[in-house]
Design a protein around this motif. Structure first.
Motif, PDB file in Angstrom:
ATOM      1  N   GLY A   1       0.807  -1.214   0.000  1.00 61.25           N
ATOM      2  CA  GLY A   1       0.000   0.000   0.000  1.00 61.25           C
ATOM      3  C   GLY A   1       0.838   1.261   0.000  1.00 61.25           C
ATOM      4  N   VAL A   2       1.955   1.215   0.698  1.00 64.71           N
ATOM      5  CA  VAL A   2       2.819   2.388   0.808  1.00 64.71           C
ATOM      6  C   VAL A   2       4.152   2.107   0.134  1.00 64.71           C
ATOM      7  CG1 VAL A   2       3.929   4.023   2.381  1.00 64.71           C
ATOM      8  CG2 VAL A   2       1.676   3.126   2.924  1.00 64.71           C
ATOM      9  N   GLY A   3       4.952   1.184   0.685  1.00 61.18           N
ATOM     10  CA  GLY A   3       6.192   0.773   0.048  1.00 61.18           C
ATOM     11  C   GLY A   3       7.418   1.591   0.371  1.00 61.18           C
ATOM     12  N   ILE A   4       7.392   2.305   1.477  1.00 60.69           N
ATOM     13  CA  ILE A   4       8.535   3.146   1.842  1.00 60.69           C
ATOM     14  C   ILE A   4       8.683   3.144   3.361  1.00 60.69           C
ATOM     15  CG2 ILE A   4       7.128   5.224   1.834  1.00 60.69           C
ATOM     16  CD1 ILE A   4       9.578   6.742   0.816  1.00 60.69           C
ATOM     17  N   TYR A   5       9.932   3.018   3.818  1.00 65.46           N
ATOM     18  CA  TYR A   5      10.219   2.973   5.244  1.00 65.46           C
ATOM     19  C   TYR A   5      11.526   3.691   5.519  1.00 65.46           C
ATOM     20  CZ  TYR A   5       6.740  -0.694   5.063  1.00 65.46           C
ATOM     21  OH  TYR A   5       5.592  -1.387   4.836  1.00 65.46           O
ATOM     22  N   ALA A   6      11.649   4.265   6.700  1.00 63.21           N
ATOM     23  CA  ALA A   6      12.906   4.884   7.117  1.00 63.21           C
ATOM     24  C   ALA A   6      13.747   3.814   7.802  1.00 63.21           C
ATOM     25  CB  ALA A   6      12.639   6.039   8.065  1.00 63.21           C
ATOM     26  N   PRO A   7      14.899   3.460   7.236  1.00 68.30           N
ATOM     27  CA  PRO A   7      15.722   2.413   7.837  1.00 68.30           C
ATOM     28  C   PRO A   7      16.449   2.845   9.109  1.00 68.30           C
ATOM     29  CG  PRO A   7      16.789   3.283   5.888  1.00 68.30           C
ATOM     30  CD  PRO A   7      15.448   3.929   5.976  1.00 68.30           C
ATOM     31  N   ASP A   8      16.606   4.134   9.304  1.00 63.89           N
ATOM     32  CA  ASP A   8      17.196   4.670  10.528  1.00 63.89           C
ATOM     33  C   ASP A   8      16.722   6.114  10.685  1.00 63.89           C
ATOM     34  OD1 ASP A   8      19.221   6.531   9.263  1.00 63.89           O
ATOM     35  OD2 ASP A   8      20.074   4.638   8.572  1.00 63.89           O
ATOM     36  N   ALA A   9      16.907   6.667  11.866  1.00 65.23           N
ATOM     37  CA  ALA A   9      16.396   8.018  12.151  1.00 65.23           C
ATOM     38  C   ALA A   9      17.011   9.079  11.256  1.00 65.23           C
ATOM     39  CB  ALA A   9      16.634   8.353  13.618  1.00 65.23           C
ATOM     40  N   GLU A  10      18.261   8.921  10.903  1.00 67.53           N
ATOM     41  CA  GLU A  10      18.942   9.900  10.067  1.00 67.53           C
ATOM     42  C   GLU A  10      18.355   9.957   8.655  1.00 67.53           C
ATOM     43  OE1 GLU A  10      23.371  10.303   8.343  1.00 67.53           O
ATOM     44  OE2 GLU A  10      23.276   9.899  10.500  1.00 67.53           O
ATOM     45  N   ALA A  11      17.707   8.892   8.237  1.00 73.10           N
ATOM     46  CA  ALA A  11      17.114   8.839   6.897  1.00 73.10           C
ATOM     47  C   ALA A  11      16.081   9.946   6.696  1.00 73.10           C
ATOM     48  CB  ALA A  11      16.478   7.473   6.655  1.00 73.10           C
ATOM     49  N   TYR A  12      15.408  10.353   7.771  1.00 68.55           N
ATOM     50  CA  TYR A  12      14.415  11.424   7.642  1.00 68.55           C
ATOM     51  C   TYR A  12      15.055  12.743   7.214  1.00 68.55           C
ATOM     52  CZ  TYR A  12      10.720   8.530   9.521  1.00 68.55           C
ATOM     53  OH  TYR A  12       9.786   7.540   9.696  1.00 68.55           O
ATOM     54  N   THR A  13      16.323  12.916   7.502  1.00 63.29           N
ATOM     55  CA  THR A  13      17.043  14.107   7.073  1.00 63.29           C
ATOM     56  C   THR A  13      17.684  13.900   5.706  1.00 63.29           C
ATOM     57  OG1 THR A  13      17.535  14.621   9.372  1.00 63.29           O
ATOM     58  CG2 THR A  13      18.838  15.750   7.710  1.00 63.29           C
ATOM     59  N   VAL A  14      18.400  12.805   5.548  1.00 65.54           N
ATOM     60  CA  VAL A  14      19.132  12.530   4.310  1.00 65.54           C
ATOM     61  C   VAL A  14      18.181  12.355   3.128  1.00 65.54           C
ATOM     62  CG1 VAL A  14      20.693  10.897   3.170  1.00 65.54           C
ATOM     63  CG2 VAL A  14      21.085  11.546   5.556  1.00 65.54           C
ATOM     64  N   PHE A  15      17.048  11.723   3.362  1.00 61.48           N
ATOM     65  CA  PHE A  15      16.076  11.476   2.298  1.00 61.48           C
ATOM     66  C   PHE A  15      14.779  12.254   2.537  1.00 61.48           C
ATOM     67  CE2 PHE A  15      18.753   7.669   2.740  1.00 61.48           C
ATOM     68  CZ  PHE A  15      19.362   7.693   1.503  1.00 61.48           C
ATOM     69  N   ALA A  16      14.941  13.461   3.059  1.00 54.17           N
ATOM     70  CA  ALA A  16      13.789  14.292   3.424  1.00 54.17           C
ATOM     71  C   ALA A  16      12.845  14.535   2.249  1.00 54.17           C
ATOM     72  CB  ALA A  16      14.258  15.620   3.997  1.00 54.17           C
TER      73      ALA A  16
END
Length: 120
Positions: A63-78
């Motif tokens: 349904g979605v298909g996307i996950y943050a593998p670590d907390a830093e991902a929210y910044t790097v892949f913002a």
């Protein structure tokens, strides 16, 4: 830098997703320009764009298909994860109902079940 094998898997997976009949939010909102912009980035933990979208690339029925593998991902892949957050926030989620938690009262009045980390 992301190694060539990861880039190849990312490109191949994206091509298959685009050609699929997937109804996922990933397919709907992931443009080639975003892939090209983010594909060489990594978090300090070693997570790449492939780690973020691999579930959606491999599971077209997601349904979605996307996950943050670590907390830093929210910044790097913002560019993609902030969009994902907005998509999630726009959905109508049911209210949480855990019942009346006061019904049970204090389940550990003497404090014997709580492990404070102290050892005798």
């Amino acid at each position: 830098m992301v190694d060539i094998a990861v880039l190849d898997k990312l490109e191949s997976g994206f091509k298959k997703l685009v050609e699929s009949d997937s109804k996922s939010l990933l397919k709907k909102h992931l443009a080639k320009e975003i892939v090209d912009q983010l594909k060489t980035r990594k978090t300090s933990f070693g997570s790449a764009l492939l780690d973020v979208i691999q579930s959606g690339l491999e599971n077209h029925d997601s349904g979605v298909g996307i996950y943050a593998p670590d907390a830093e991902a929210y910044t790097v892949f913002a560019e993609i994860l902030s969009h994902h957050r907005r998509l999630q926030d726009d959905r109508q989620l049911p209210l949480k109902d855990f019942g009346n938690v006061d019904f049970f009262g204090n389940l550990d009045p003497t404090g014997t079940l709580y492990d404070s980390g102290k050892r005798d």
